[in-house]
Scaffold this active site. Structure first.
Site, PDB file in Angstrom:
ATOM      1  CD  GLN A  47       6.090 -18.226  -4.775  1.00  0.00           C
ATOM      2  OE1 GLN A  47       7.049 -18.015  -5.507  1.00  0.00           O
ATOM      3  NE2 GLN A  47       5.234 -19.161  -5.056  1.00  0.00           N
ATOM      4  N   GLY A  48       9.167 -17.301  -2.867  1.00  0.00           N
ATOM      5  CA  GLY A  48       9.968 -18.017  -1.882  1.00  0.00           C
ATOM      6  C   GLY A  48       9.474 -19.398  -1.517  1.00  0.00           C
ATOM      7  CB  ALA A  86      -5.378 -17.263  -4.411  1.00  0.00           C
ATOM      8  CB  SER A  87      -2.233 -14.877  -0.484  1.00  0.00           C
ATOM      9  OG  SER A  87      -2.116 -13.618  -1.082  1.00  0.00           O
ATOM     10  NE  ARG A  88      -3.997 -22.499  -3.967  1.00  0.00           N
ATOM     11  CZ  ARG A  88      -3.257 -23.602  -4.054  1.00  0.00           C
ATOM     12  NH1 ARG A  88      -2.043 -23.549  -4.577  1.00  0.00           N
ATOM     13  NH2 ARG A  88      -3.714 -24.755  -3.632  1.00  0.00           N
ATOM     14  N   GLY A 287      -1.199 -16.405   4.447  1.00  0.00           N
ATOM     15  CA  GLY A 287      -0.646 -15.913   3.178  1.00  0.00           C
ATOM     16  C   GLY A 287      -0.625 -14.402   3.141  1.00  0.00           C
ATOM     17  CD  GLU A 290      -3.245 -12.461  -4.145  1.00  0.00           C
ATOM     18  OE1 GLU A 290      -3.881 -12.050  -5.113  1.00  0.00           O
ATOM     19  OE2 GLU A 290      -3.662 -13.357  -3.392  1.00  0.00           O
TER      20      GLU A 290
END
Ligand code: FES
Ligand code: FES
Lengths: 334, 160, 454
Positions: A47-48, A86-88, A287, A290
């Site tokens: 994801q980076g 959770a795109s967190r 975020g 997802e």
């Protein structure tokens, strides 16, 4: 006959775990050469995080991105991060990094203040130096400040930071709760071509607009959006673990039986990033890891409907389903 | 056990192998050359792609003894002694990876393509890489990276 | 404000490692003396283990250890409900559930030894269809029943406004059911775990997990490192002659993963590799084959969602009622959490004065489902966005227009009664229309997400 159709879908997606309660800690350590270590228990899975988190630390410390080491490999020395889901991470780990770096910078200010003849609050960290605001000529290289701290003042130049959200449980009667840190937004249009003879659906064009709050690393954010879009299209047209659902029979056992999108399946893709900052996100970031896979599948369904006038509401839209739906439509028409 | 003699990335290797062992197992477990990845061992993903005497092959489907005496090139050997190969540089500059697990295979497959076709069209690139799965779906940037590397190498940008 | 790093497309931190093949993933770590692990999995969908005899396998040349449920200090785990066994000892509830594991000098020996384990299972009737499983006389997946109770209800309820009043205002009722299938995450790197007993009596686990700390606590518990179980564990440790394993003596090493997409939030290979390492005192690696990954790893849950919307002729949604069924598979895993997130967002990014969402977790005799990119929101977005087009079709309104009419704005509430800020839906649609040169009506072109007037 080949028929084309367009389908629209929009989406929103929360940043952070559904019920809150998650947090991340970070440590930023300044070394005598003026570079920094970012120590954090955040997993890099593509994801980076390994890139955007050092970018944030560098920004706060006024040093180069290349001067920050990302250390995230074990639970003994790297502080707690709930996890990369959770795109967190950009939001939660990012905020923890900002706090830790700000904290470390403050120590640099305090060490440098007497030598610069200014109060710590009048200092700033820019271009690898600690300098007096509005008098850039009064400056000391960060390495020199850190060295002085370490060797003369015996000050460990390290900052820590933690960021999280409180747990919020849904009310058992109404479901009321406070489930999100912030929301990201997207609109997507997909164009398909349906071959009415073979039933094959080809996605030919995908246009997306994503609100990412702030793209910390625009190229990587875009890559993630496009990767997600391709995954979503792959779900829409190819993937199914239970081809005879609900029966578990004939489950695919290999990547030959379970097809995922390849280079040959990708359409023309264009992505626009817009920035509606989150008040709490790092530089406004939200975020998006997802959600990028979400709008493509309904957009494909809507596009197929636009093309051939049938609703296929159980993806993947296989050629078989298309042909069956067309047959039924014809029967109903007669 | 039988004696296998191969050259891997220009280095001669002699190893005792089981007659049924795959080249991928020999490379990874015996020689600890871990660029070629295990993604499926059934020939479906391309993560194990290597060049055998210059030809693109799946190391997982290749019996090690069947390539006795051959020259094997893995991603580790693509750059040669001259540093990064144009493809490697281009992948790096174009952000052509996310998790990076497919990247070694992608680069080897791209190298095989450019060796045979220095100026591929976009479709030719897509076709050449269609056997290499990238679940992160970094495809858009991968294709860009290959295109740009092709331009550089074919313009005499120098190889590697 | 000008930035030096923020907003700049800096090269990926580990990008050079990626392109040179130097990036290190778990399977790239080789420690001399490492044993290969293989698991014996349930060959049936549902049954009771009547006989399990591993003695022949233990004697097979090259085998260094065999474990069964008896070797697991604390054999129940789960994020939210402790309902799953690391190694099943009595009931098996899905095909592929681990029952025993073997560690051997090499994979061939481990695989052959598996065949020497005697396993007798009394088969029971499984249930696969959640709609069947919800019937009162359905075979029970678990003794507690096939539907997860949320408080005293068999579903999560989230509502806002007055749904009946909403329907009363409607000109049309539009009801549709949508199905979202199960997918495999399919990261190119499969599940791998390498557990290494260290000289200082600690256990290092090289892991592919997405959240090292997320799993640490669960693993501690399984290994009996929690509270009262500590003593029991140290007794067992003597077999492994590894000395005492105190609290927090597990070290996770990871942080670089070959793709996950939610599929690496479960213990999967870690617990069994760890138990094996402690049993044998040797490093143990369990790498799942692609086939194991496809058949037995946690997957996306199948969802069935019914939307019943009350709409006015001019396109406003005045009532939205959603009922969703989440096919959890055999164990809870993250399901109770997934349905919550689903319930919060399934109704979509629209202004819904009257909304009611019910969402049920139903157990079936299939592989447990887990987290995946989109965590319950994905199927919601899918159903909602098709439903929006269906409404548009029925009312003969343009799909863009139906969304502009209903788009959520700042100050509007979700079904959870959360008041929203930094809303930007209308604007992303306008930008998309612009990018596509798609004409939109002036009244929508000038719309913003500014709070609506009371
Ligand atoms: S590992 Fe060889 S093709 Fe997948
Ligand atoms: S970058 Fe993750 S599989 Fe290609």
């Amino acid at each position: 006959m080949k028929k084309r159709g367009k389908g629209l879908a929009v989406a929103f997606y929360p940043t952070g775990m559904g019920g809150g309660g998650d947090f991340t800690n970070a440590i930023v350590k300044i070394k005598p050469d003026g570079t920094a270590d970012l120590i954090i228990g955040t997993v890099e899975l593509g994801q980076g995080a390994c890139t955007v988190l050092p970018q944030m630390a560098a920004e706060i410390l006024g040093i180069e991105y290349e001067q920050v080491k990302f250390i995230n490999d074990n639970t003994d020395s790297c502080p707690i991060c709930f996890g990369s889901f959770a795109s967190r991470v950009t939001y939660f780990a990012g905020n923890a990094v900002i706090k830790a770096a700000t904290n470390a910078r403050q120590k640099l200010f305090e060490i440098a203040a007497p030598d610069l003849g200014a109060a710590p609050e009048d200092l700033e960290a820019v271009d690898g130096t600690i300098r007096v605001k509005n008098s850039p000529e009064k400056a000391l290289p960060i390495g020199q400040v850190a060295t002085k701290g370490l060797y003369e003042k015996h000050e460990f130049v390290v900052g820590t930071g933690s960021f999280g959200r409180p747990r919020s449980f849904p009310d058992p009667e109404t479901g009321a709760c406070d489930p999100l840190a912030t929301l990201a937004w997207a609109s997507v249009q997909i164009e398909v071509e349906v071959d009415t003879e073979t039933g094959v659906v080809t996605v030919i064009d995908s246009r997306s607009v994503y609100d990412v709050g702030k793209a910390i690393n625009p190229e990587m954010a875009k890559l993630q959006v496009e990767g997600g879009a391709i995954m979503g299209m792959s779900w829409a047209t190819l993937e199914n673990l239970y081809p005879f659902y609900p029966s578990p029979k004939f489950q695919p056992r290999s990547l030959g039986q379970y097809m995922i999108a390849t280079t040959m399946d990708i359409p023309h893709i264009e992505t626009t990033m817009v920035e509606c900052p989150s008040p709490v996100g790092p530089w406004g970031a939200k975020g998006i890891g997802e959600m990028t896979a979400n709008p493509p599948s309904p957009a494909v369904v809507n596009a197929v409907h636009d093309a051939i006038g049938v609703w296929i509401t159980d993806i993947p839209i296989t050629p078989e389903k298309v042909l069956r739906a067309l047959e039924e439509k014809e029967k109903a028409g007669n | 056990m039988v004696l296998l003699e191969i050259s891997v990335n220009g280095k001669g290797c002699r190893v005792l192998v089981d007659a049924t062992t795959s080249l991928l197992t020999v490379l990874r477990e015996q020689l600890h050359i871990t660029g070629p990845k295990i993604g499926c061992e059934t020939g479906d993903c391309g993560a194990c792609s290597v060049l055998i005497d210059g030809k693109l092959r799946r190391a997982c489907l290749t019996n090690a003894m069947s390539v006795n005496g051959s020259e094997i090139t893995t991603v580790e050997g693509i750059g040669g002694s001259g540093g990064l190969h144009a493809l490697q540089k281009s992948f790096y500059e174009h952000h052509a990876s996310q998790c990076g697990y497919c990247t070694p295979g992608m680069i080897v497959a791209s190298k095989a393509l450019l060796d045979n076709n220095p100026t591929p069209t976009e479709l030719e690139i897509k076709e050449a890489l269609s056997g290499n799965l990238c679940r992160c779906a970094s495809y858009v940037n991968i294709i860009k990276a290959v295109k740009s590397a092709a331009l550089k190498t074919s313009n005499g940008g120098g190889e590697p | 404000m000008t930035f030096k790093s923020i907003g700049k497309s800096k090269p990926r931190y580990n990008g050079l490692d990626h392109v040179t093949g130097q990036a290190q993933y778990v399977d790239d770590i080789f420690i001399p003396g490492t044993l290969a692990v293989k698991a014996l999995r349930s060959p049936v969908h549902k049954g009771i283990i009547r006989k399990l005899d591993t003695s022949r396998a233990e004697k097979f040349p090259g085998v260094k250890g065999v474990i069964t449920a008896a070797d697991v200090p604390c054999n129940t785990y789960g994020y939210l409900t402790l309902d799953q066994a690391v190694l099943a000892d009595k009931a098996v509830r899905y095909m592929g559930e681990p029952i025993a594991a073997v560690a051997a000098d090499n994979l061939e020996a481990a695989n052959e030894a598996l065949d020497l384990i005697t396993l007798e299972i009394e088969q029971e009737t499984p249930v696969f269809d959640p709609l069947e499983a919800m019937k009162p006389d359905a075979p029970k997946v678990r003794p507690e029943g096939n539907v997860l109770m949320v408080g005293n209800r068999p579903y999560r309820l989230v509502f806002n406004g007055d749904i009946e009043k909403g329907f009363a205002q409607a000109d049309e009722i539009i009801e549709n059911t949508f199905f979202f299938p199960s997918q495999e995450h399919a990261p190119i790197e499969t599940q791998v775990s390498l557990a290494v007993p260290e000289k200082d009596s600690r256990l290092t686990i090289y892991t592919v997990t997405q959240g090292m700390y997320f799993l640490l606590r669960q693993l501690q518990r399984i290994l009996g490192q929690g509270d009262d179980l500590t003593n029991r564990w140290s007794e067992r440790m003597q077999y492994a002659s590894r000395g005492h394993l105190g609290f927090c003596d597990i070290k996770y090493v990871g942080g670089n993963v070959g793709g996950a997409f939610g599929g690496k939030t479960e213990l999967h290979a870690d617990a069994i590799a760890a138990l094996m390492a402690l049993k044998t005192g040797r490093p143990c690696k369990w790498r799942w084959t692609r086939e194991e990954e496809m058949l037995y790893s946690a997957r996306h849950s199948p969802w069935r969602m019914t939307f019943k919307d009350g709409v006015t002729k001019d396109g406003r949604i005045v009532a939205r009622k959603v009922f969703s069924i989440h096919d959890a598979g055999a164990y809870t895993g993250l399901s109770s959490y997934v349905v919550d997130k689903h319930a919060f967002y399934v109704a979509g990014p629209y202004y819904l004065p009257n909304v009611e969402v019910k969402c049920a977790v139903v157990y079936t005799n299939k592989v447990p489902t887990g987290a995946i990119r989109g965590f319950g929101v994905t199927p919601g977005t899918y159903a909602c966005e098709i439903q929006m087009n269906m409404i548009a079709e029925k009312l003969r309104i343009d799909p863009w227009e139906i969304r502009f009419i209903n788009a959520i704005r700042n100050g509007d509430q979700l079904a959870t009664r959360t008041k929203l800020e930094s809303v930007y839906l209308i604007e992303t649609m306008q930008k998309l229309a612009e990018a596509l040169n798609h004409p939109i009506d002036k009244k929508y072109a000038s719309l913003t997400s500014a709070p609506r007037e009371a």
